[in-house]
Design a protein around this motif. Structure first.
Motif, PDB file in Angstrom:
ATOM      1  N   LEU A 116       0.835  -1.208   0.000  1.00 24.69           N
ATOM      2  CA  LEU A 116       0.000   0.000   0.000  1.00 24.69           C
ATOM      3  C   LEU A 116       0.865   1.252   0.000  1.00 24.69           C
ATOM      4  O   LEU A 116       1.947   1.270   0.614  1.00 24.69           O
ATOM      5  N   PRO A 117       0.402   2.318  -0.642  1.00 24.45           N
ATOM      6  CA  PRO A 117       1.098   3.608  -0.512  1.00 24.45           C
ATOM      7  C   PRO A 117       1.133   4.035   0.953  1.00 24.45           C
ATOM      8  O   PRO A 117       0.273   3.648   1.750  1.00 24.45           O
ATOM      9  N   THR A 118       2.102   4.839   1.297  1.00 19.33           N
ATOM     10  CA  THR A 118       2.330   5.168   2.714  1.00 19.33           C
ATOM     11  C   THR A 118       1.227   6.016   3.333  1.00 19.33           C
ATOM     12  O   THR A 118       1.056   6.017   4.545  1.00 19.33           O
ATOM     13  N   ASN A 119       0.462   6.733   2.518  1.00 19.37           N
ATOM     14  CA  ASN A 119      -0.528   7.661   3.087  1.00 19.37           C
ATOM     15  C   ASN A 119      -1.935   7.077   3.156  1.00 19.37           C
ATOM     16  O   ASN A 119      -2.916   7.805   3.144  1.00 19.37           O
ATOM     17  N   TYR A 120      -2.064   5.760   3.273  1.00 19.61           N
ATOM     18  CA  TYR A 120      -3.402   5.155   3.331  1.00 19.61           C
ATOM     19  C   TYR A 120      -4.071   5.430   4.679  1.00 19.61           C
ATOM     20  O   TYR A 120      -3.407   5.687   5.685  1.00 19.61           O
ATOM     21  N   GLN A 144      -2.030  -9.356  -1.522  1.00 20.44           N
ATOM     22  CA  GLN A 144      -2.074  -8.158  -2.345  1.00 20.44           C
ATOM     23  C   GLN A 144      -3.219  -7.249  -1.912  1.00 20.44           C
ATOM     24  O   GLN A 144      -4.054  -7.634  -1.094  1.00 20.44           O
ATOM     25  N   TYR A 145      -3.242  -6.062  -2.507  1.00 21.57           N
ATOM     26  CA  TYR A 145      -4.298  -5.088  -2.236  1.00 21.57           C
ATOM     27  C   TYR A 145      -4.971  -4.749  -3.567  1.00 21.57           C
ATOM     28  O   TYR A 145      -4.309  -4.355  -4.517  1.00 21.57           O
ATOM     29  N   GLU A 146      -6.296  -4.926  -3.608  1.00 22.75           N
ATOM     30  CA  GLU A 146      -7.047  -4.770  -4.846  1.00 22.75           C
ATOM     31  C   GLU A 146      -7.979  -3.570  -4.776  1.00 22.75           C
ATOM     32  O   GLU A 146      -8.653  -3.350  -3.769  1.00 22.75           O
TER      33      GLU A 146
END
Length: 201
Positions: A116-120, A144-146
């Protein structure tokens, strides 16, 4: 006299008692009916109870055109391929390339990443744990992240900077990446509730 009581008084009492019971039952049933108010929704329900969709032809954008910001290059980018399309990831944003320039876009439904991107921000609704990154919703699938469509009723507390205002059936909503939001109050705090998905036609 006994014959008179048996012939007329007892049957009369029986009829009066029966009529009273019937009227009491009918009164009881009419007083227990309740009415519930339902919020008028501008979007159609599909077979899924948790998704509401509206045709893009019924959506009017307040601004006739959207300002598209593009850059000449994206330093330190990572290339992510999905459905034969290259996405370029840098600065917690995804870009696509068009005519030699890079334009910020939201990843499409089904897009998957490993990290995931850091700013989730974690958003919980019903039985789902969403990860919201700049208006894009992810769920964890295996390792994974969908990217997915959020359920109607999901609450977020901020929208991406480039959201747009739209009008549907005379009511104003907020749109980002085809997700429709309505401004609400949650415990005295301004928030945005997902109210539908725009079907692009």
């Amino acid at each position: 006299m006994k014959t008179f009581i048996k012939s007329f008084v007892l049957p009369s009492l029986f009829i009066v008692a029966f009529a009273t019971q019937v009227s009491a039952q009918s009164r009881r049933t009419t007083t227990t009916t309740t009415t519930t108010k339902t919020k008028k929704a501008p979007v159609k329900k599909t077979t899924k109870a948790t998704t509401r969709r509206v045709a893009s032809t019924k959506v009017t954008y307040k601004k006739p055109s959207k300002k598209v910001v593009s850059v000449r290059n994206v330093p330190n980018r990572t290339v992510v391929k999905y459905n034969n399309q290259n996405y370029y990831y840098a600065n917690n944003k995804y870009y696509t390339q068009s005519r030699g320039r890079y334009i910020v876009i939201a990843p499409k439904i089904g897009f998957r990443i490993n990290i995931l991107p850091t700013n989730y921000r974690r958003v919980r609704h019903n039985n789902y744990n969403y990860y919201n990154v700049n208006g894009t919703f992810y769920i964890q699938t295996n390792n994974q992240y969908e990217v997915v469509e959020p359920e109607v009723g999901t609450i977020v507390y901020e929208l991406p900077n480039d959201y747009e205002k739209v009008v549907i059936d005379g009511q104003t909503y907020y749109e980002y990446a085809n997700i429709l939001y309505e401004k609400v109050q949650v415990d005295g705090t301004r928030a945005y509730e997902v109210v539908g998905i725009i079907d692009v036609q």
